[in-house]
Write a protein that holds these residues in place. Structure first.
Motif, mmCIF file in Angstrom:
data_model
loop_
_atom_site.group_PDB
_atom_site.id
_atom_site.type_symbol
_atom_site.label_atom_id
_atom_site.label_comp_id
_atom_site.label_asym_id
_atom_site.label_seq_id
_atom_site.Cartn_x
_atom_site.Cartn_y
_atom_site.Cartn_z
ATOM 1 N N THR A 249 28.927 54.252 31.168
ATOM 2 C CA THR A 249 29.796 54.666 32.450
ATOM 3 C C THR A 249 29.455 53.728 33.546
ATOM 4 O O THR A 249 30.107 53.673 34.505
ATOM 5 C CB THR A 249 29.329 56.071 32.776
ATOM 6 O OG1 THR A 249 27.906 56.160 33.149
ATOM 7 C CG2 THR A 249 29.540 56.909 31.675
ATOM 8 N N LEU A 250 28.700 52.753 33.260
ATOM 9 C CA LEU A 250 27.872 52.166 34.672
ATOM 10 C C LEU A 250 28.640 50.825 34.976
ATOM 11 O O LEU A 250 28.262 50.129 36.150
ATOM 12 C CB LEU A 250 26.415 51.703 34.302
ATOM 13 C CG LEU A 250 25.723 53.046 34.039
ATOM 14 C CD1 LEU A 250 24.142 52.572 33.907
ATOM 15 C CD2 LEU A 250 25.583 53.903 35.109
ATOM 16 N N ARG A 251 29.734 50.251 34.137
ATOM 17 C CA ARG A 251 30.262 49.055 34.615
ATOM 18 C C ARG A 251 31.879 49.124 34.542
ATOM 19 O O ARG A 251 32.552 48.209 35.408
ATOM 20 C CB ARG A 251 29.773 47.956 33.499
ATOM 21 C CG ARG A 251 28.626 47.441 33.728
ATOM 22 C CD ARG A 251 28.403 46.929 35.142
ATOM 23 N NE ARG A 251 26.747 46.504 35.369
ATOM 24 C CZ ARG A 251 25.966 47.242 35.871
ATOM 25 N NH1 ARG A 251 26.075 48.436 36.279
ATOM 26 N NH2 ARG A 251 24.665 46.867 36.204
ATOM 27 N N PRO A 252 32.542 50.104 33.888
ATOM 28 C CA PRO A 252 33.937 50.027 33.969
ATOM 29 C C PRO A 252 34.603 50.158 35.431
ATOM 30 O O PRO A 252 35.563 49.194 35.551
ATOM 31 C CB PRO A 252 34.327 51.448 33.119
ATOM 32 C CG PRO A 252 33.372 51.432 32.298
ATOM 33 C CD PRO A 252 32.144 51.048 32.873
ATOM 34 N N LEU A 253 33.800 50.831 36.244
ATOM 35 C CA LEU A 253 34.504 50.993 37.809
ATOM 36 C C LEU A 253 34.533 49.364 38.365
ATOM 37 O O LEU A 253 35.302 49.076 39.151
ATOM 38 C CB LEU A 253 33.670 51.724 38.601
ATOM 39 C CG LEU A 253 34.099 52.029 39.713
ATOM 40 C CD1 LEU A 253 34.969 53.434 39.752
ATOM 41 C CD2 LEU A 253 33.049 52.183 40.738
ATOM 42 N N LEU A 254 33.637 48.434 37.816
ATOM 43 C CA LEU A 254 33.575 47.182 38.511
ATOM 44 C C LEU A 254 34.641 46.244 37.597
ATOM 45 O O LEU A 254 35.271 45.196 38.465
ATOM 46 C CB LEU A 254 32.078 46.707 38.268
ATOM 47 C CG LEU A 254 31.013 47.345 39.479
ATOM 48 C CD1 LEU A 254 30.818 48.634 39.122
ATOM 49 C CD2 LEU A 254 29.830 46.293 39.386
ATOM 50 N N THR A 255 34.226 46.405 36.633
ATOM 51 C CA THR A 255 35.083 45.021 35.603
ATOM 52 C C THR A 255 36.659 45.556 35.333
ATOM 53 O O THR A 255 37.298 44.522 35.022
ATOM 54 C CB THR A 255 34.390 45.110 34.185
ATOM 55 O OG1 THR A 255 34.716 46.383 33.605
ATOM 56 C CG2 THR A 255 32.954 44.793 34.351
ATOM 57 N N SER A 256 37.049 46.671 35.476
ATOM 58 C CA SER A 256 38.486 46.928 35.454
ATOM 59 C C SER A 256 39.477 46.545 36.438
ATOM 60 O O SER A 256 40.593 46.263 36.243
ATOM 61 C CB SER A 256 38.663 48.416 35.424
ATOM 62 O OG SER A 256 38.369 49.305 36.477
ATOM 63 N N THR A 257 38.771 46.007 37.716
ATOM 64 C CA THR A 257 39.784 45.824 38.780
ATOM 65 C C THR A 257 39.987 44.155 38.473
ATOM 66 O O THR A 257 41.073 43.852 38.938
ATOM 67 C CB THR A 257 38.863 45.892 40.345
ATOM 68 O OG1 THR A 257 37.786 45.198 40.127
ATOM 69 C CG2 THR A 257 39.012 47.354 40.465
ATOM 70 N N ALA B 24 38.797 41.996 48.371
ATOM 71 C CA ALA B 24 38.308 42.282 47.018
ATOM 72 C C ALA B 24 37.277 42.103 46.397
ATOM 73 O O ALA B 24 36.748 42.945 45.682
ATOM 74 C CB ALA B 24 39.736 41.769 46.150
ATOM 75 N N SER B 25 36.437 41.342 47.048
ATOM 76 C CA SER B 25 35.189 41.218 46.358
ATOM 77 C C SER B 25 34.289 42.399 46.844
ATOM 78 O O SER B 25 33.383 42.644 46.089
ATOM 79 C CB SER B 25 34.474 39.966 46.991
ATOM 80 O OG SER B 25 34.192 40.104 48.480
ATOM 81 N N ILE C 253 32.704 38.793 36.781
ATOM 82 C CA ILE C 253 33.678 39.886 36.792
ATOM 83 C C ILE C 253 34.673 39.977 37.747
ATOM 84 O O ILE C 253 35.505 40.462 37.876
ATOM 85 C CB ILE C 253 32.977 41.248 36.464
ATOM 86 C CG1 ILE C 253 32.124 41.642 37.732
ATOM 87 C CG2 ILE C 253 32.165 41.230 35.194
ATOM 88 C CD1 ILE C 253 31.333 42.819 37.627
ATOM 89 N N ALA C 254 34.044 39.225 39.157
ATOM 90 C CA ALA C 254 34.853 39.465 40.266
ATOM 91 C C ALA C 254 35.875 38.226 40.156
ATOM 92 O O ALA C 254 36.995 38.312 40.738
ATOM 93 C CB ALA C 254 34.044 39.289 41.523
ATOM 94 N N PHE C 255 35.694 37.036 39.644
ATOM 95 C CA PHE C 255 36.446 35.939 40.009
ATOM 96 C C PHE C 255 36.978 35.164 38.611
ATOM 97 O O PHE C 255 37.850 34.467 38.709
ATOM 98 C CB PHE C 255 35.663 34.910 40.820
ATOM 99 C CG PHE C 255 35.166 35.508 42.173
ATOM 100 C CD1 PHE C 255 36.234 35.729 42.915
ATOM 101 C CD2 PHE C 255 33.805 35.272 42.541
ATOM 102 C CE1 PHE C 255 35.738 36.204 44.223
ATOM 103 C CE2 PHE C 255 33.605 35.813 43.685
ATOM 104 C CZ PHE C 255 34.544 36.265 44.731
ATOM 105 N N LEU C 256 36.101 35.567 37.453
ATOM 106 C CA LEU C 256 36.678 34.780 36.391
ATOM 107 C C LEU C 256 38.270 35.013 35.900
ATOM 108 O O LEU C 256 38.768 34.060 35.882
ATOM 109 C CB LEU C 256 35.874 35.210 34.976
ATOM 110 C CG LEU C 256 36.094 34.465 33.588
ATOM 111 C CD1 LEU C 256 36.131 33.120 33.822
ATOM 112 C CD2 LEU C 256 35.217 35.164 32.544
ATOM 113 N N PRO C 257 38.779 36.470 35.971
ATOM 114 C CA PRO C 257 40.158 36.742 35.737
ATOM 115 C C PRO C 257 41.084 35.880 36.746
ATOM 116 O O PRO C 257 41.897 35.128 36.214
ATOM 117 C CB PRO C 257 40.118 37.985 35.765
ATOM 118 C CG PRO C 257 38.935 38.625 35.710
ATOM 119 C CD PRO C 257 37.724 37.787 36.151
ATOM 120 N N THR C 258 40.822 35.904 37.913
ATOM 121 C CA THR C 258 41.559 35.102 39.085
ATOM 122 C C THR C 258 41.493 33.669 38.632
ATOM 123 O O THR C 258 42.466 32.900 38.692
ATOM 124 C CB THR C 258 40.964 35.255 40.266
ATOM 125 O OG1 THR C 258 41.010 36.665 40.543
ATOM 126 C CG2 THR C 258 41.746 34.544 41.313
#
Length: 401
Positions: A30-38, A56-57, A233-238
Motif C-alpha cells: 500500500t505504500l507506493r501506488p499513491l506516489l508512482t501512479s501519477t 507536480a513534484s 518515479i517523479a521524472f522518468l516517465p516525463t
C-alpha cells in the motif's frame, strides 16, 4: 503419532511462518501506488489541471515529507494510540486519498490528496520495520527483503497499470483511484493477523536518537539512497516521453525498474544473511546505480531499458540493506524499531527535498542531464560513507544495546 496429527502440525507451522509474512507484504504494497501512479499520467494531469512540473513534484515531495515528519514525532504521539489503531488509521487515510482522486479535477485537490495519503503512508511505514523485527527476530534479512520487495512491487504495478486503467475508462482519475483496493485488502489481512502475535504499544518508545551521530549517518545514507527512487518515479516517465515513449510505455519503464528493484530487494539481504558485514553488497547496490546513471547521461535512447534495470536493481538492494543495517545495530526489537523510525524520519525529509530541487534544476537547465549528474554526486558520497558500516563499530556507536 498419526499421519493426520503430523500433517496438522506441519500446516500450523507453515501458517505461523508465512501468514504473518503475508500481512507484512500486504501492508508494504500500500505504500507506493499513491506516489508512482501519477508519473505516467502526468502529461494528461497537466493538460487538465495546468499544474507545473515543479508543482507536480509536490505529489512525491509531500508524501516523502510526511514519511519524514511522522516517525520523528512517534516517540511523543505514539503513546496516544495502540499499534493496531495507528496501522488501521494509516490504511484508512491511504484508502480515503485514493477514493478522493476518483472525483478531483484541480491541482490543489490533487496535491491535498497526496498530503492525506502521505500521512497514512508515513504511519504504516514508520511502524513496519519494528513489526518485522518483532515477528521475525531470527530471520530479519529475509523478512526485510520481502517487505522491501512487496513495497516496490506495489509501486511498480501501479505505475504500469495506471495508464492502462486510465485509457480503458478514458479518465486519469480512474487510473489513480483504482489503488483504493490495496489498502482495503491490507486492512482485512491486518484485522485477521495471527492471534499469537500480540499487539505492541508504542507508548514505551520514549528513546530518541537525535544526539547519536551514527543514527544521523544512517538517516542521511537512507535519505540519499531513496533520492534516486523519488526522482525516477517523479521524472522518468516525463523523460521517456521526451524521447518518444507513449504514456503506457513510460509507465512500463517504471514497471521494468520495479521488477529489478524486487530482485535487488530480495536478493541482496538473502545473499548477505550469512554475514553481518553487509558492506560488499552495499557497494554493489550503489555501484550498479552509478553505472546506470552514467549510461542514462551518455546513451539515453538506445539502451534506456538497460540503464533503468540497473538503477532499479541497485535501488531495491540499497533500500532493504540500509534498513537491515539499521536493525543490525541493536538487538532489542523495540529499540531497533525506534532507530529505524528515526532513520526513516530524517531520511525521508532529505529524500523529499531532492526531487523538488531536481524539478528546479530541470526547469533551470532545460534538460534532465543536470538531475542525473546531481544523483551521481550523491551516489559517490554514499560509496565513501559505506566504509563506515563495519559491524564491529555497531556497539561503540550506539548508546543502547
Amino acid at each position: 503419532m498419526s499421519t493426520d496429527h503430523i500433517s496438522t502440525t506441519t500446516r500450523q507451522s507453515l501458517l505461523t511462518l508465512y501468514w504473518p509474512m503475508a500481512v507484512i507484504a500486504a501492508l508494504a504494497m500500500t505504500l507506493r501506488p499513491l506516489l508512482t501512479s501519477t508519473g505516467p499520467l502526468l502529461e494528461e494531469i497537466r493538460l487538465t489541471t495546468g499544474i507545473s512540473l515543479q508543482a507536480a513534484s509536490l505529489l512525491v515531495v509531500l508524501p516523502m515529507l510526511c514519511m519524514g515528519i511522522f516517525p520523528l514525532l512517534l516517540p511523543w504521539i505514539g503513546r496516544r494510540l495502540s499499534e493496531n489503531a495507528w496501522i488501521t488509521s494509516g490504511l484508512f487515510a491511504i484508502a480515503s486519498a485514493s477514493l478522493w482522486r476518483l472525483w478531483l479535477g484541480s491541482s490543489a485537490a490533487l496535491i491535498a490528496s497526496a498530503l492525506v495519503g502521505g500521512t497514512g503512508i508515513a504511519i504504516v511505514q514508520s511502524m513496519a520495520p519494528s513489526i518485522v523485527k518483532r515477528w521475525y527476530t531470527q530471520r530479519v534479512p529475509l523478512a526485510m527483503g520481502i517487505y522491501s520487495a512487496a513495497l516496490m512491487a506495489g509501486g511498480g504495478i501501479a505505475a504500469t497499470l495506471s495508464p492502462v486503467v486510465a485509457q480503458h475508462y478514458d479518465s486519469w482519475q480512474s487510473g489513480l483511484s483504482i489503488w483504493l483496493l490495496l489498502p482495503v485488502i491490507a486492512l482485512l489481512l491486518w484485522w485477521l493477523r495471527p492471534k499469537e502475535i500480540l499487539e505492541s504499544k508504542t507508548s514505551k518508545q520514549s528513546v530518541n536518537f537525535f544526539s547519536n551521530r551514527r543514527a544521523w549517518l544512517l538517516a542521511s545514507y537512507f535519505g540519499l539512497a531513496n533520492a534516486g527512487y523519488a526522482c525516477m518515479i517523479a521524472f522518468l516517465p516525463t523523460y521517456a516521453r521526451g524521447l518518444g515513449f507513449s504514456a503506457e510505455n513510460s509507465g512500463e519503464l517504471i514497471g521494468i525498474m520495479t521488477v529489478f528493484q524486487v530482485i535487488g530487494a530480495l536478493g541482496a539481504p538473502v545473499f548477505s544473511s550469512n554475514r553481518l558485514d553487509r558492506r560488499p553488497w552495499l557497494f554493489f547496490a550503489v555501484g550498479i546505480q552509478v553505472a546506470g546513471f552514467v549510461g542514462l547521461m551518455l546513451l539515453p535512447a538506445s539502451l534506456l531499458i538497460l540503464w533503468v534495470a540497473m538503477i532499479g536493481c541497485g535501488l531495491g538492494a540499497c533500500f532493504s540493506l540500509t534498513l537491515t543495517v539499521a536493525l543490525d545495530h541493536l538487538s532489542s526489537p523495540k529499540l531497533a524499531g525506534t532507530l529505524t523510525a528515526f532513520v526513516q524520519g530524517i531520511g525521508f525529509i532529505i529524500t523529499a527535498i531532492i526531487p523538488y530541487f531536481a524539478g528546479f534544476l530541470r526547469e533551470w537547465s532545460g534538460s534532465f542531464q543536470a538531475v542525473w549528474l546531481m544523483l551521481l554526486i550523491t551516489l559517490v558520497i554514499m560509496l565513501i560513507v559505506t566504509m563506515k558500516f563495519a559491524p564491529e563499530s555497531y556497539a561503540k556507536t550506539m548508546n543502547y544495546s
